[in-house]
Design a protein around this motif. Sequence first.
Motif, PDB file in Angstrom:
ATOM      1  N   ILE A 127       0.860  -1.188   0.000  1.00  0.00           N
ATOM      2  CA  ILE A 127       0.000   0.000   0.000  1.00  0.00           C
ATOM      3  C   ILE A 127       0.897   1.238   0.000  1.00  0.00           C
ATOM      4  CG2 ILE A 127      -1.748   1.308   1.308  1.00  0.00           C
ATOM      5  CD1 ILE A 127      -2.444  -1.347   2.737  1.00  0.00           C
ATOM      6  N   TYR A 129       0.646   4.891   0.998  1.00  0.00           N
ATOM      7  CA  TYR A 129      -0.280   5.666   1.841  1.00  0.00           C
ATOM      8  C   TYR A 129       0.208   7.116   1.937  1.00  0.00           C
ATOM      9  CZ  TYR A 129      -2.182   7.369   6.305  1.00  0.00           C
ATOM     10  OH  TYR A 129      -2.767   8.130   7.293  1.00  0.00           O
ATOM     11  N   GLN A 178       1.234   8.891  -9.852  1.00  0.00           N
ATOM     12  CA  GLN A 178       0.087   8.123  -9.345  1.00  0.00           C
ATOM     13  C   GLN A 178      -1.230   8.873  -9.564  1.00  0.00           C
ATOM     14  OE1 GLN A 178       0.457   5.046  -8.289  1.00  0.00           O
ATOM     15  NE2 GLN A 178       2.689   5.031  -8.171  1.00  0.00           N
ATOM     16  N   LEU A 180      -2.482  11.538  -8.148  1.00  0.00           N
ATOM     17  CA  LEU A 180      -3.217  11.874  -6.925  1.00  0.00           C
ATOM     18  C   LEU A 180      -3.822  13.264  -7.050  1.00  0.00           C
ATOM     19  CD1 LEU A 180      -0.963  10.481  -4.048  1.00  0.00           C
ATOM     20  CD2 LEU A 180      -3.018   9.482  -5.030  1.00  0.00           C
ATOM     21  N   ALA A 186      -4.947   9.253   1.133  1.00  0.00           N
ATOM     22  CA  ALA A 186      -5.044   8.576  -0.166  1.00  0.00           C
ATOM     23  C   ALA A 186      -4.279   7.252  -0.085  1.00  0.00           C
ATOM     24  CB  ALA A 186      -4.447   9.457  -1.238  1.00  0.00           C
ATOM     25  N   ILE A 188      -3.024   3.757  -2.305  1.00  0.00           N
ATOM     26  CA  ILE A 188      -2.885   3.025  -3.577  1.00  0.00           C
ATOM     27  C   ILE A 188      -2.518   1.591  -3.202  1.00  0.00           C
ATOM     28  CG2 ILE A 188      -1.554   2.809  -5.712  1.00  0.00           C
ATOM     29  CD1 ILE A 188      -1.209   5.940  -5.437  1.00  0.00           C
ATOM     30  N   SER A 191      -0.888  -1.052  -6.877  1.00  0.00           N
ATOM     31  CA  SER A 191      -0.904  -0.318  -8.162  1.00  0.00           C
ATOM     32  C   SER A 191      -2.296  -0.095  -8.736  1.00  0.00           C
ATOM     33  CB  SER A 191      -0.041  -1.042  -9.219  1.00  0.00           C
ATOM     34  OG  SER A 191       1.271  -1.135  -8.779  1.00  0.00           O
ATOM     35  N   ARG A 192      -3.324  -0.275  -7.937  1.00  0.00           N
ATOM     36  CA  ARG A 192      -4.667  -0.018  -8.459  1.00  0.00           C
ATOM     37  C   ARG A 192      -4.952   1.474  -8.395  1.00  0.00           C
ATOM     38  NH1 ARG A 192      -5.751  -5.332  -5.910  1.00  0.00           N
ATOM     39  NH2 ARG A 192      -6.486  -4.443  -3.965  1.00  0.00           N
ATOM     40  N   GLU A 193      -6.164   1.854  -8.790  1.00  0.00           N
ATOM     41  CA  GLU A 193      -6.551   3.265  -8.773  1.00  0.00           C
ATOM     42  C   GLU A 193      -6.500   3.824  -7.349  1.00  0.00           C
ATOM     43  OE1 GLU A 193      -7.581   5.650 -11.208  1.00  0.00           O
ATOM     44  OE2 GLU A 193      -6.354   4.167 -12.276  1.00  0.00           O
ATOM     45  N   PRO A 194      -6.143   5.089  -7.178  1.00  0.00           N
ATOM     46  CA  PRO A 194      -6.104   5.660  -5.822  1.00  0.00           C
ATOM     47  C   PRO A 194      -7.489   5.622  -5.145  1.00  0.00           C
ATOM     48  CG  PRO A 194      -5.083   7.140  -7.395  1.00  0.00           C
ATOM     49  CD  PRO A 194      -5.739   6.066  -8.194  1.00  0.00           C
ATOM     50  N   TYR A 196      -9.576   7.416  -2.020  1.00  0.00           N
ATOM     51  CA  TYR A 196      -9.494   8.599  -1.166  1.00  0.00           C
ATOM     52  C   TYR A 196     -10.423   8.460   0.036  1.00  0.00           C
ATOM     53  CZ  TYR A 196      -7.211  10.548  -5.264  1.00  0.00           C
ATOM     54  OH  TYR A 196      -6.364  10.758  -6.309  1.00  0.00           O
TER      55      TYR A 196
END
Lengths: 227, 410
Positions: A127, A129, A178, A180, A186, A188, A191-194, A196
């Motif tokens: 992750i 973060y 990324q 952001l 936030a 991640i 490697s997936r979509e962020p 929030y």
Amino acid sequence: MAWKRYFIAFFITVAIFGTAFYIAARIDDQRVADIRAAEDSVSVDILSSETQYELLNNLDCKTISANPILSSELNSLASRLSVAEDNLGATNAEVIQLKERYSLLEIKDYLLMEQVSKKCDLKPVYILYFYSNTGNCPDCAHEGDVLTYLRQQYPGLRVYSFDYNLNLSALRTLISLQNLQGQLPALIINSREPIYGFKSLDQMQTLIPELKTLLATSTATTSTKGF
Amino acid sequence: MDIGALGVYMCLFIALYFEVFLLISFLEKRPTPKSVTLPKHFPTVSMLVPCWNEEKTIGRTIESLLALDYPKDKLEIMVIDDGSKDGTRAIAERYAAEHPQVKYFHKENGGKYTALNFGIEHSTSELLGCLDADSFVAQDGLMEMIKRFESDPEIMAITPAMKVFKPHTVLELMQSVEYTFGIFYKKMFDNLSAVNVLPGPFSMYKRAAFEKIGIFRHAHNTEDMEIAFRMHAHGLKIVNAHTAFVYTTAPKTFRALVKQRTRWSQGFLQNSFDYRYMYFNPRFGHFGMLVLPFGLIAFFAGIYAASYTLFHFLYSLVNRGLDLYATRIPPHVPQIRPEWFYLDTSMMTFLIVFTLCMTLVAILIGGQIAQTRLTLKSYASYILLFGLVAPFWLVRALWGAVRAKESAWR
């Protein structure tokens, strides 16, 4: 009236206060030195892993995977930095510098992990973060608690935490890569979509189904607040 | 730094300042050890024993007075029964019948100070001693007092070195350490000519003192404190005889302890108000400049420190509960790291340690002065318990003083 005694007692008391201040400050200096030494050690570890990786050039994944890149020192550093930040303050120049170095080490470790994972077909769970402790992210402390708990439960989980407000070019590049949007906290995940906003423990467990592949343990390994 | 912590630093500064002041005083004038010499003269002495329902201890108290090393024809023991309803009368009358030194008086209940005044008015001795009916004097206690009176003709009253009688329970052990600390600071108050109270167990007065300032007055159930204040107001000298030991029965239960200390603390507040003109008045020496102001500051600092600690404890408890609720993390014991890095090494921690160390030094000196040996259990009881129980009587005393409500004797 013997006023002299009143003054002597006052000066001795002030001296005791001064001594207490001095001792506390010296110990904080020692803490900073300790963190710096640990960062140097982690830096050497990462450099060694990178060199090893380049030397072996993907020929011996067994050797590489036997040496976890995210060393325990990096985890321990996080909690130490958290203590230093509590004692010296988040705006302390030395703390900021230590955090910048720590973030750089994390980025290097993250990149190396990605490369190794790709070439050796490893499936790490990690992750990224992003948090802030300047008061504009009331949920960041809670998110930090959740991640700390997760990391205690799943020692194999890699958590790379970054202070979003650090003025570090490598970090700014990572943030832009990324995509952001500035909303915090936030996350991640692999490697997936962020993602929030605050996510509770239950939500995190749903968001990271890969956790089931990691060995859960009751042994605590590390604790972090923001890092 | 938050304002709350700033307040704690101020409390620590004042506590340290006071301890440093007393230690300087100790280094300037160390207490002399007990001598084997006898007094040159043996003045007549009346030991006044006010009692009210003391059947359990009155016998032993009279026995301790009969056993005193002092010429029998110079010492009378006046047992003044303040309207007891139990077997006190029968016991005291039996002693009076068997020992010509013992005289028994019975009067209507009117409070301890009225019994003492009765004794003062019905005696003719040069010296008057008070002894609570739950306290026992060491055999040479009176002789030590007389020697101290002889050392300076200016002395008008003397306080003894008080110890807890046979401490067993945790509360009694805690008090035994506290009394030992008291032996130290009372001796230092003597060095500073600022003894602040003439306690019921074995304080002695020259008759001339009462002739100059009058007898005991009704004073918030702490008449022994009021008379000390009044003596300072009239410039009369009070000292401490650290070699004259008296053993007193300490409260055994939490309830009894809080009641006793509430009476003392509330009495201090109310007497302080009555004698407020003495505060920060150099005319009254260290008593007005140090002992009285520090006593009052210590009272409020105690309440403040306890409130601050309690607030922080509850605040973190509630916060932790809310955090766990918000994050859905199951309750778990936070990780404890056994490394120096994670120790609390803040300035406040060091100051608390310094203050504790200086208190321990004071207790050790007190133990040396009074030849008291305290056990490790006693020290542990004091360190762990005193800070927890003291706020109860401080708050109750403040509440009582604000409402101007009379505190209870028992």
